[in-house]
Write an enzyme that holds these catalytic residues in place. Structure first.
Site, PDB file in Angstrom:
ATOM      1  CG  HIS A 152      23.260  62.708 116.465  1.00  0.00           C
ATOM      2  ND1 HIS A 152      23.612  63.629 117.431  1.00  0.00           N
ATOM      3  CD2 HIS A 152      24.201  62.801 115.496  1.00  0.00           C
ATOM      4  CE1 HIS A 152      24.717  64.252 117.047  1.00  0.00           C
ATOM      5  NE2 HIS A 152      25.103  63.766 115.882  1.00  0.00           N
ATOM      6  CE  LYS A 191      23.355  66.941 110.497  1.00  0.00           C
ATOM      7  NZ  LYS A 191      24.751  66.579 110.639  1.00  0.00           N
ATOM      8  CD  GLN A 231      22.063  62.615 109.101  1.00  0.00           C
ATOM      9  OE1 GLN A 231      22.268  62.596 107.891  1.00  0.00           O
ATOM     10  NE2 GLN A 231      22.938  63.129 109.946  1.00  0.00           N
ATOM     11  CB  CYS A 277      27.136  61.800 117.517  1.00  0.00           C
ATOM     12  SG  CYS A 277      28.421  63.043 117.522  1.00  0.00           S
ATOM     13  CG  ASP A 301      17.179  64.113 114.979  1.00  0.00           C
ATOM     14  OD1 ASP A 301      17.302  65.011 114.118  1.00  0.00           O
ATOM     15  OD2 ASP A 301      18.154  63.527 115.497  1.00  0.00           O
TER      16      ASP A 301
END
Lengths: 143, 419
Positions: free
Chosen positions: B134, B237, B214, B377, B211
């Protein structure tokens, strides 16, 4: 109100599929790129202006149906018109989508009114305006 | 299009109707149709108990933390600190790591890019990332490299968007100081083998930032056994509110890092010309934090933990398999990402014929189906796929096969318009 009636009318789909103005003009006298960073739509607009008259207009690039149909209609509407006339068409088109003004386009370019339904879909207005905002930048550079 | 049933929601053991009843927004219809929310990679829906926790802070406490000597302020401080401990347990942080609250994943990455990378990187150093990231896990590193003279390198990517980990040794070298990599692609759901990457990085003395934007909301996480140095993720999220996120990092690294935000609440002593900063974690949380958001995120962790992250992961995997099987029966549908579903989370990116993703998304919206369209993104990954964008459907714990049926059936409307 349905999407098919407002946005995806036959006239818009025809302009989206049309390849007539979807090309590069290598000898263009005016040329600019426009992009919508949020969606990746990216167009280049080409104008050939001689003695103050737009003798040819075309666009190239990637965009959704609304973006490309609008660009195609823009190119059609500018053929044979003066820079001054182009400015007033631009003003009429942006007014139609942004200020709810009633469009008064000449009969031969009344197809532009087909884009009117886009104003009911706020997120798509930027698609319809991409080519026109690019044109505005080009005309601003012309004395 | 042929109907088929490859997956039964009950196989994950989740009581979907009971779960869905806890999400007020699922009672709404969209464009007059059943609301099929398949944009969970962008943000998740919020259950009643999270909304109530956010509101409760304002109705019952409404006091700032770390300052007041009165009851409500003390209580707010206690609950804020308890939320930090809860988040630490949720990701398996031991005593050697800390949770820093930020406003989201992007700020968490920037905190490391400013507080660590700009302080410790220099010419000749290398920072390794990937083309599947991202933008939030790419742009801050581009800037950190520009500012320090370090170079940015990329783990090679295959045409299906998976990483070529057998070439890790060529990219991660003794010059590598940091490897920044996603735990799960927000475009394809691809989950690289993090242990392998972390092992390769640590063997060269490099740190690893994961990261988890997600991943953390959908899978069990244990940073202690994973041994990553940084983990970043967002509250919104994972059934939590917007405006709150997390940076987990090892304490020995945090001790050396500079804050990103300077001001009140992060200092112990301030004189005219200098200040002394509080110890961890407070030195990284200058200013009044998003207290209501942190307390609501804490409620979200309770909500998710009650269900169980493993069950959530299994439920979503079932939905992914169902989506892939139904999509395979659709002519002109091209999907992106590894075909091996074992390395994928619940994300399905595709294009339908030569229809522009925005047109597809706009017509699906008319069927009550919420998907994301565009480049997500992740423009470098779009270039790998040779497209300008995709339609992305992403699932969460409350999705059912009905949502996927609505998506696949909605493709018919697209075909009617664009032929």
């Amino acid at each position: 109100m349905s999407l098919e009636a407002d946005l995806y009318q036959e006239i818009i789909l025809e302009n989206y599929r049309s390849k007539k103005n979807r090309r590069r003009i290598e000898s263009a006298t005016l040329q600019a790129e426009g992009a919508n960073p949020s969606c990746g739509d990216d167009l280049e607009l080409f104008l050939s202006v001689h003695d103050g008259i737009i003798v040819d207009a075309a666009y190239d690039g990637v965009g959704c149906s609304i973006c490309c149909a609008s660009a195609n209609l823009l190119c059609d509407s500018l053929h044979g018109r003066s820079i001054g006339e182009a400015r007033s068409i631009l003003e009429g088109f942006k007014g139609m989508l942004l200020e709810d003004s009633v469009p008064e386009f000449a009969d031969d370019i009344s197809d532009l009114e087909a884009m009117q339904g886009v104003k009911h879909y706020p997120v798509r207005i930027k698609c319809a305006l991409l080519a026109w905002n690019t044109l505005e930048g080009l005309l601003d550079g012309v004395q | 299009m042929k109907q088929s049933t490859f997956y039964s929601p009950s196989s994950s053991g989740l009581d979907l109707s009971e779960l869905r009843a806890q999400f007020p927004i699922l009672k709404r219809s969209m464009r007059g149709k059943r609301f099929s929310y398949l944009d969970n990679s962008a943000t998740s829906l919020k259950p009643e108990m999270v909304i109530a926790a956010e509101q409760r802070y304002y109705t019952e406490l409404s006091a700032n933390i770390h300052r007041g000597v009165y009851e409500f302020s003390e209580q707010a401080t206690v609950e804020y600190d308890q939320a930090r401990e809860k988040l630490a347990r949720f990701v398996g942080a031991g005593r050697n790591g800390s949770i820093i609250f930020t406003k989201g994943t992007t700020e968490s990455v920037n905190l490391v890019a400013y507080g660590w990378a700009r302080k410790f990187l220099g010419p000749g150093d290398e920072l390794v990332t990937t083309e599947i990231e991202h933008h939030a896990n790419l742009v801050p590193w581009q800037e950190a490299c520009k500012a320090t003279g370090a170079s940015l390198r990329f783990i090679p990517v295959d045409p299906d968007g998976s990483l070529r980990l057998d070439e890790l040794d060529e990219v991660i070298t003794e010059r590598t100081k940091l490897v920044a990599v996603t735990a799960m692609s927000n475009v394809t759901g691809y989950m690289p083998d993090l242990s392998r990457i972390i092992e390769a990085a640590h063997a060269q003395g490099a740190l690893v930032l994961v990261d988890g934007a997600q991943y953390v909301s959908h899978h069990p996480v244990n940073v202690s056994s994973l041994d990553c140095d940084f983990l970043v993720f967002s509250g919104h999220k994972m059934c939590g509110p917007t405006g709150v996120g997390v940076l987990y990092a090892k304490n020995e690294i945090l001790e050396q890092m500079d804050p990103l935000i300077y001001g009140g609440d992060m200092v112990t002593k301030v004189r005219r010309d200098q200040a002394v900063y509080k110890p961890l974690p407070d030195k990284f949380e200058g200013g009044t934090p998003n207290i209501a958001g942190v307390l609501a995120l804490s409620a979200a962790v309770d909500f998710l933990s009650e269900i169980g992250m493993q069950r959530i992961a299994e439920h979503e995997h079932g939905l992914l398999e169902y989506m892939v099987e139904r999509a395979e029966l659709v002519d002109d549908l091209v999907s992106y990402g590894p075909t091996e579903l074992g390395v994928r989370g619940g994300i399905f990116s595709f294009n339908y014929g030569d229809v522009h993703p925005h047109d597809a998304g706009a017509l699906l919206d008319q069927e009550g189906v919420a998907v994301r369209t565009g480049f997500h993104c992740a423009q470098p990954l779009m270039r790998v796929f040779g497209v300008t964008g995709t339609v992305r459907a992403s699932v969460y714990l409350y999705n059912t096969t009905d949502d996927i049926d609505a998506l696949i059936d909605g493709l018919k409307r697209i075909k009617d318009v664009f032929g």
